[in-house]
Scaffold this motif. Sequence first.
Motif, mmCIF file in Angstrom:
data_model
loop_
_atom_site.group_PDB
_atom_site.id
_atom_site.type_symbol
_atom_site.label_atom_id
_atom_site.label_comp_id
_atom_site.label_asym_id
_atom_site.label_seq_id
_atom_site.Cartn_x
_atom_site.Cartn_y
_atom_site.Cartn_z
ATOM 1 N N GLU A 48 48.243 7.699 6.196
ATOM 2 C CA GLU A 48 47.482 6.530 5.737
ATOM 3 C C GLU A 48 46.927 6.742 4.322
ATOM 4 O O GLU A 48 47.004 5.843 3.478
ATOM 5 C CB GLU A 48 46.345 6.200 6.706
ATOM 6 N N VAL A 49 46.369 7.917 4.083
ATOM 7 C CA VAL A 49 45.845 8.205 2.746
ATOM 8 C C VAL A 49 46.987 8.267 1.737
ATOM 9 O O VAL A 49 46.902 7.693 0.643
ATOM 10 C CB VAL A 49 45.011 9.504 2.738
ATOM 11 N N ALA A 50 48.086 8.925 2.095
ATOM 12 C CA ALA A 50 49.242 9.024 1.193
ATOM 13 C C ALA A 50 49.795 7.632 0.868
ATOM 14 O O ALA A 50 50.139 7.350 -0.292
ATOM 15 C CB ALA A 50 50.321 9.905 1.812
ATOM 16 N N LYS A 51 49.866 6.782 1.856
ATOM 17 C CA LYS A 51 50.347 5.417 1.640
ATOM 18 C C LYS A 51 49.430 4.676 0.664
ATOM 19 O O LYS A 51 49.902 3.999 -0.259
ATOM 20 C CB LYS A 51 50.417 4.664 2.966
ATOM 21 N N ALA A 52 48.139 4.799 0.856
ATOM 22 C CA ALA A 52 47.177 4.119 -0.021
ATOM 23 C C ALA A 52 47.297 4.622 -1.462
ATOM 24 O O ALA A 52 47.217 3.834 -2.406
ATOM 25 C CB ALA A 52 45.754 4.310 0.500
ATOM 26 N N VAL A 53 47.500 5.917 -1.628
ATOM 27 C CA VAL A 53 47.687 6.476 -2.971
ATOM 28 C C VAL A 53 48.996 5.962 -3.560
ATOM 29 O O VAL A 53 49.042 5.511 -4.710
ATOM 30 C CB VAL A 53 47.665 8.021 -2.936
ATOM 31 N N SER A 54 50.058 5.998 -2.767
ATOM 32 C CA SER A 54 51.371 5.553 -3.229
ATOM 33 C C SER A 54 51.353 4.088 -3.648
ATOM 34 O O SER A 54 51.970 3.705 -4.646
ATOM 35 C CB SER A 54 52.401 5.768 -2.124
ATOM 36 N N GLU A 55 50.647 3.273 -2.899
ATOM 37 C CA GLU A 55 50.557 1.834 -3.185
ATOM 38 C C GLU A 55 49.453 1.498 -4.192
ATOM 39 O O GLU A 55 49.177 0.335 -4.442
ATOM 40 C CB GLU A 55 50.347 1.064 -1.888
ATOM 41 N N LYS A 56 48.819 2.535 -4.742
ATOM 42 C CA LYS A 56 47.771 2.398 -5.752
ATOM 43 C C LYS A 56 46.547 1.608 -5.260
ATOM 44 O O LYS A 56 45.839 0.973 -6.037
ATOM 45 C CB LYS A 56 48.335 1.813 -7.036
ATOM 46 N N LYS A 57 46.310 1.677 -3.948
ATOM 47 C CA LYS A 57 45.092 1.082 -3.395
ATOM 48 C C LYS A 57 43.895 1.989 -3.652
ATOM 49 O O LYS A 57 42.754 1.536 -3.650
ATOM 50 C CB LYS A 57 45.267 0.811 -1.907
ATOM 51 N N VAL A 58 44.175 3.283 -3.821
ATOM 52 C CA VAL A 58 43.186 4.266 -4.254
ATOM 53 C C VAL A 58 43.838 5.101 -5.349
ATOM 54 O O VAL A 58 45.068 5.202 -5.410
ATOM 55 C CB VAL A 58 42.686 5.166 -3.097
ATOM 56 N N GLU A 59 43.014 5.693 -6.207
ATOM 57 C CA GLU A 59 43.562 6.469 -7.323
ATOM 58 C C GLU A 59 43.912 7.906 -6.935
ATOM 59 O O GLU A 59 44.875 8.465 -7.456
ATOM 60 C CB GLU A 59 42.583 6.461 -8.482
ATOM 61 N N ARG A 60 43.110 8.478 -6.048
ATOM 62 C CA ARG A 60 43.349 9.848 -5.584
ATOM 63 C C ARG A 60 42.928 9.939 -4.127
ATOM 64 O O ARG A 60 42.254 9.059 -3.604
ATOM 65 C CB ARG A 60 42.559 10.867 -6.401
ATOM 66 N N GLY A 61 43.317 11.055 -3.506
ATOM 67 C CA GLY A 61 42.976 11.261 -2.114
ATOM 68 C C GLY A 61 42.428 12.641 -1.834
ATOM 69 O O GLY A 61 42.724 13.595 -2.556
ATOM 70 N N ILE A 62 41.650 12.721 -0.759
ATOM 71 C CA ILE A 62 41.108 13.983 -0.255
ATOM 72 C C ILE A 62 41.374 13.987 1.240
ATOM 73 O O ILE A 62 40.990 13.048 1.949
ATOM 74 C CB ILE A 62 39.592 14.097 -0.511
ATOM 75 N N LEU A 63 42.038 15.030 1.716
ATOM 76 C CA LEU A 63 42.356 15.167 3.139
ATOM 77 C C LEU A 63 41.812 16.474 3.674
ATOM 78 O O LEU A 63 41.863 17.506 2.994
ATOM 79 C CB LEU A 63 43.873 15.112 3.350
ATOM 80 N N ILE A 64 41.333 16.428 4.912
ATOM 81 C CA ILE A 64 40.712 17.598 5.530
ATOM 82 C C ILE A 64 41.195 17.736 6.962
ATOM 83 O O ILE A 64 41.230 16.757 7.711
ATOM 84 C CB ILE A 64 39.169 17.466 5.510
ATOM 85 N N CYS A 65 41.573 18.954 7.322
ATOM 86 C CA CYS A 65 41.831 19.304 8.722
ATOM 87 C C CYS A 65 41.279 20.707 8.914
ATOM 88 O O CYS A 65 40.499 21.175 8.091
ATOM 89 C CB CYS A 65 43.329 19.189 9.076
ATOM 90 N N GLY A 66 41.656 21.379 9.963
ATOM 91 C CA GLY A 66 41.122 22.712 10.208
ATOM 92 C C GLY A 66 41.419 23.693 9.097
ATOM 93 O O GLY A 66 40.534 24.388 8.600
ATOM 94 N N THR A 67 42.684 23.751 8.671
ATOM 95 C CA THR A 67 43.089 24.686 7.616
ATOM 96 C C THR A 67 43.414 24.001 6.299
ATOM 97 O O THR A 67 43.489 24.662 5.271
ATOM 98 C CB THR A 67 44.349 25.468 8.035
ATOM 99 N N GLY A 68 43.663 22.714 6.322
ATOM 100 C CA GLY A 68 44.119 22.000 5.138
ATOM 101 C C GLY A 68 45.631 22.012 4.999
ATOM 102 O O GLY A 68 46.203 21.244 4.232
ATOM 103 N N ILE A 69 46.275 22.866 5.766
ATOM 104 C CA ILE A 69 47.731 23.016 5.676
ATOM 105 C C ILE A 69 48.448 21.821 6.303
ATOM 106 O O ILE A 69 49.352 21.238 5.702
ATOM 107 C CB ILE A 69 48.201 24.323 6.338
#
Length: 160
Positions: A48-69
């Motif tokens: 969802e975040v990648a799609k929003a960045v790709s479609e220029k709905k947001v300029e950048r993204g930050i994603l978080i999970c347990g390791t980030g991997i």
Amino acid sequence: MKIGIGSDHIGFDFKEAIKVFVEEYGHEVVDFGCHSCNAVDYPDVAFEVAKAVSEKKVERGILICGTGIGVAVAACKYPGIRAALTHDTYSAERAQLSNNAQIITMGAQIIGVEVGKKVVEAYLNSQWAGGSERKVNKIIEKEKEFFDKIKEEVSGNQCS
């Protein structure tokens, strides 16, 4: 700047703290979830975040999970996205300066919130100025090559 942010349930508390920090830092935040500690599969949020960045709905993204991997791997599957795993200010800065990464990822079980804030600050303060452009262009061209191959295969399977 408009920033898309997302996490799985493991990164929820970390995401909430980073979200407040980014807003206080003067940026608009679009929260793609998760919105509670209930279990969520990290690829769903990363896509969802990648799609929003790709479609220029947001300029950048930050994603978080347990390791980030996991979120990094998932986001990089989205066409045109370069997501970089960052756990320190240097890697966050270089994600933007050297790789023009549209998304950074972090691990809530790896770094604390205060370090996470510094990582985000370093990333948001860095602007792509064409560093390593030749290398980034190689990545873009390889991706285009794969997509062109897929298009050919799909169009060759059409009924006539």
